[in-house]
Design an enzyme around this catalytic site. Structure first.
Site, short mmCIF file in Angstrom:
data_model
loop_
_atom_site.label_atom_id
_atom_site.label_comp_id
_atom_site.label_asym_id
_atom_site.label_seq_id
_atom_site.Cartn_x
_atom_site.Cartn_y
_atom_site.Cartn_z
N SER A 58 0.81 -1.22 0.00
CA SER A 58 0.00 0.00 0.00
C SER A 58 0.84 1.27 0.00
O SER A 58 0.34 2.34 -0.32
CB SER A 58 -0.93 0.01 1.22
OG SER A 58 -0.19 0.14 2.42
N LYS A 99 1.51 3.92 6.96
CA LYS A 99 0.83 4.83 6.04
C LYS A 99 1.47 6.21 6.12
O LYS A 99 2.29 6.50 6.98
CB LYS A 99 -0.66 4.96 6.38
CG LYS A 99 -1.44 3.65 6.42
CD LYS A 99 -1.61 3.02 5.06
CE LYS A 99 -2.44 1.74 5.16
NZ LYS A 99 -2.47 1.01 3.86
#
Length: 251
Positions: A58, A99
């Protein structure tokens, strides 16, 4: 009556320790300095940093699935827009995740209707770190409560992030759930290096990406210390061998 036999003045005492020459003293100093640099650098890294495994793609291309990263332990209050962080939030399943922070408390974060470009407080953000430019998913808008963060993956079309959890506190995560800020890739060897600090949010009011910690100078100190020990030991060994050879030829 016992007599005392005096040693002639020109005959040195046989039990006197050999005196160390300047070269031996310098060698000892160099070895001590090398140990201080090597151990000090490693100790600083061990105290300030922790390794983490990146679980998914991701955060591609900056981080790949399976990468081992080094992240510096920091409080959530020290985190700003653009930082790549390691965090764990029970509302997101309690798994350790990596993230990028794109908005902090008080921000309104959204995507434009036309090209789905990220905006913060109504201003578009240039994001050179994205896996792909252009459409990044469905439009959204959220206001970040104080003490919380809005986080997205750089691979926007393949990331489960704040956009997936908009129904819970606008998809945000408490700053207290942040464990560390990622500063370098440790493995694989071919990708080893510092993670570039982004300037994408520097023109915005409020906290931008944090400055790197002491990882780079500590790593250089450790490498320099180890090299100094190896070189000094090698030079000392060669010098010792040369002395033995000279003594052998003179005997």
């Amino acid at each position: 009556m016992s007599s005392v036999v005096e040693q002639p003045a020109d005959c040195p005492a046989t039990d006197a320790p050999p005196r160390r020459g300047p070269a031996a003293v310098l060698q000892g100093i160099a070895l001590a300095l090398g140990l201080v640099l090597m151990i000090g650098g490693f100790a600083l890294i061990a105290i300030d940093y922790r390794p983490y495994k990146v679980p998914t793609a991701s955060m591609s291309p900056a981080l790949q699935a399976g990468d081992t990263v080094l992240a510096r332990k920091v409080g959530g209050g020290a985190i700003g827009r653009g930082d790549v962080v390691v965090f764990r939030d029970q509302a997101w399943g309690g798994e350790l995740m990596v993230k990028r922070v794109v908005a902090v408390g008080g921000d309104t974060v959204a995507t434009t209707d036309s090209d789905h470009r990220l905006t913060v407080n109504g201003r578009p953000v240039e994001e050179p770190y994205l896996a792909t430019q252009g459409r990044q998913g469905e439009s959204f808008s959220a206001t970040v409560p104080q003490g919380r963060l809005f986080l997205l993956g750089d691979n926007r079309v393949g990331s489960l992030d704040s956009r997936t959890h908009l129904e819970v506190e606008g998809g945000t995560v408490p700053t207290t759930e942040v464990e560390a800020r990622v500063e370098a890739i440790l493995q694989p060897f071919g990708r080893m290096g510092l993670l570039d600090r982004t300037t994408a949010f520097d023109s915005f009011a409020g906290p931008g990406a944090g400055e790197p910690g002491p990882l780079e100078p500590a790593a250089y100190a450790s490498v320099a210390g180890a090299a100094l020990i190896v070189v000094t030991s090698a030079v000392g060994g060669v010098a010792g061998l040369a002395r033995r050879l000279r003594r052998g030829r003179s005997s």
